[in-house]
Design a protein around this motif. Structure first.
Motif: not given
Length: 634
Positions: A102, A106, A250, A252, A268, A270-273, A276, A280
């Motif tokens: 993460e 991120e 998002e 990627q 991945a 579309e990772y934005y939640q 992880l 994903n």
């Protein structure tokens, strides 16, 4: 031992209870067997066993296979480990297991400058105090006044008469903090940036030293200072590890592992939640390699033997007849509605098939991919059964169901991927208050999209509601204009209006509403995308041309702080009718070796629907006499 006392008339004793309040009575009803032998009572005999057999036959309980409990299992598993990581469109690099995934994905650069003024004053002061502590520990505390007054490391006091400093003086808390720290504290962030800009830069540049031998000591402290800061916050090195895509709002990234002499790539897009895990990622068979060196791939196969163990969970029915289940999880207390089909299926699955699951333990390192080639199970009857993966088959078969399986990208009907991906992630992350909060909403009346800055970062490191900050800034600019007028600024005379109505070209919107106008893609007359635009800041009575209102959030200022400002485009399909909410906040977690990681991450979620800015053009409005007299007085 006291003799048993029988009460012949219980009613008489109860009636006289008021005379003897200390007497306590117990009355218990209990079964009394007719014989002293409990063997027959424990048999649970029934009177009509044939009736029960008939009911079992009617419900189809006799239609079953002879099955025995497993007593021995042997598994053959192929394993490989992740070796490459690629953030966005950047070059691939070695997969790092020293940090949670993460934090690697991120991580965002911390904001230190924005709109020609400083940000994150709290971190700047923290870094300055740390550097002064290093000097004191080395016996160089006499150099502290020089660092406090150094032009690059000195915190400047904002000018209340300057328009460029209005972003600082508009907010009382920011103005007070900067005035209190001016000349009394050191900006440690500028020292860090100066040291990282060039290897030839030294921390003693511009400092008068009493002894040239202190240069070696200060160089050692500088290296220690840089290492301390980079361990304090996890952020990309000059944007090279940044997986954030501003055009799509998002993250990627892609990872890969060697498998059967080739390279298995998982992406991945579309990772934005903010959470992880394996779901994903998708297997990308179209890509053959991420590029770069594979390093030392760890790939192999293992065959192990186990004794299967029955799975137990809270609330499951006990297999023994006269054993009561604990009451922590009571399936019988669930009260499903008429539409809760999934809840009923879960109850039936947990109660009827509770004793049909067995555990075969197999330990895997994090950051690895496991593929069960086969499982041989021996039951109590001596039968050996070869068990294959339940989710095998066509990837597009709608009847296929499996847990923890990766999806395969593409439109071709290919074989399903039954491997297990174990990512190096953490189960829990502490998230701070949003440093920035941005809403994208559709305005059907104005036929455009607005980027609403709900929370903006201030110079102190804290955030403030965007509408409140916009009003404070506008009021501050008006007061600066009043001071310029009193100082002799020439204001054009406004002619006396005799009409009762006036023509207004455009009605203003709050300063925290940034327009996103639709524009055509290059060489395309049908597809559009959203481009960041600006509204004019109109201050009545200001002889200068209206300034363009620029966003104050880092997320929406993409490209503005570069040496040559760049436009910012957003894909039109990223903003649905429900809108989106994007937040940027500090994240903190602890890795498996006890090390603490802090980083700045972004999260996106659905917003609250459409909105209306009230923007209107070509309006006829009544003349405001008080406003006209105020302008003439100004």
């Amino acid at each position: 031992m006291n003799d048993f006392i029988a009460i012949k008339n219980i009613q008489e004793v109860i009636d006289r209870k008021v005379l003897l309040p200390t007497v306590v009575l117990w009355n218990r009803l209990e079964g009394r067997p007719r014989t002293k032998n409990f063997i027959r009572a424990l048999r649970a005999e029934i009177r009509d066993p044939l009736w029960m057999l008939c009911k079992q036959w009617q419900t189809g309980e006799f239609k079953g296979d002879d099955a025995g409990s497993p007593i021995f299992a042997k598994v053959h598993m192929a394993t490989t480990e992740l070796t490459k990581y690629q953030p966005g469109d950047a070059a691939a690099q070695d997969f790092d297991r020293s940090a949670p995934l993460e934090a690697i994905v991120e991580q965002r650069p911390l904001p230190y400058n924005g709109q020609q003024h400083i940000l994150s004053l709290d971190i700047r002061l923290l870094m300055g105090r740390q550097w002064l502590k290093y000097l004191q520990s080395a016996g160089l505390s006499a150099l502290k006044p020089q660092y406090l007054q150094h032009p690059s490391y000195r915190i400047a006091e904002p000018d209340p008469a300057s328009r460029s400093d209005a972003f600082l003086t508009a907010h009382p808390a920011v103005w007070q903090s900067l005035s209190a720290m001016a000349g009394r504290a050191m900006d440690g962030a500028n020292l860090y940036f100066y040291l990282k800009a060039d290897n030839s830069h030294h921390a003693y540049d511009g400092i008068t030293l009493a002894n040239d031998g202190d240069k070696t000591t200060i160089d050692g402290l500088a290296g220690k200072f840089v290492q301390w800061y980079e361990q304090l916050f996890y952020q990309p090195d000059q944007g090279q590890n940044d997986a954030w895509l501003p055009q799509q709002l998002e993250y990627q990234f892609a990872v890969s592992a060697p498998q059967h002499g080739a390279e298995k790539i998982m992406t991945a897009e579309e990772y934005y939640q903010g959470r992880l895990d394996w779901y994903n990622l998708d297997v990308d068979p179209a890509r053959k390699s991420l590029g770069g060196d594979s390093g030392n791939p760890v790939e192999g196969a293992t065959t192990l033997s186990f004794f299967p163990t029955a799975i137990q969970f809270e609330g499951m029915p006990n297999t023994r007849w006269w054993t009561f289940e604990e009451g922590k999880t009571n399936f019988g207390d669930i009260k499903p509605d008429t539409t809760d089909i999934n809840k009923l299926l879960l109850m039936e699955f947990g109660l009827v098939y509770a004793n049909d699951w067995f555990l075969v333990p197999f330990q895997l390192p994090v950051g690895s991919i496991a593929d069960v080639q086969g499982l041989a199970v021996t039951n109590v009857f001596g039968e050996r059964i070869w068990v294959t993966a339940s989710g095998s088959g066509s990837d597009e078969n709608w009847q296929r169901w499996a847990m923890y399986n990766l999806s395969v990208k593409g439109s071709n009907d290919v074989r399903a991927d039954t491997s297990l991906l174990l990512l190096p992630t953490v189960p829990k992350i502490q998230e701070g208050k949003p440093l920035e909060e941005l809403w994208f909403v559709r305005d059907e009346v104005a036929n455009m999209v607005w980027g609403i800055e709900k929370n903006i970062p201030l110079a102190t490191g804290r955030s403030k509601p965007g509408n409140e900050a916009g009003r404070e800034l506008f009021s501050r600019l008006e007061s600066i204009l009043d001071g310029e007028i009193e100082g002799g600024l020439v204001v054009p005379d406004i002619p006396e209006a005799s009409a009762a109505i006036r023509y207004q070209l455009m009605q203003g919107v709050p300063e925290n509403w940034i327009p996103m106008i639709p524009v055509h893609l290059d060489n395309n007359n049908r597809e559009i995308q959203l481009q960041r635009a600006s509204m004019p800041r109109i201050i009545l009575g200001d002889p200068n041309p209206p300034e363009k209102i620029k966003p104050r959030t880092v997320l929406l200022r993409q490209g503005l702080d570069q040496q040559t400002p760049q436009p910012y485009f957003l894909h039109e399909e990223e903003v649905p009718r429900a809108g989106i909410q994007v937040t940027q906040a500090y994240q903190r977690t602890r890795w498996n070796n006890g090390q603490v990681f802090c980083w700045l991450g972004v999260k996106k979620q659905t917003s609250r629907g459409e909105g209306s800015s009230g923007l209107a053009f070509d309006r006829v409005k009544p003349v405001n006499q008080r406003l006209r007299h105020a302008l003439r007085g100004r």
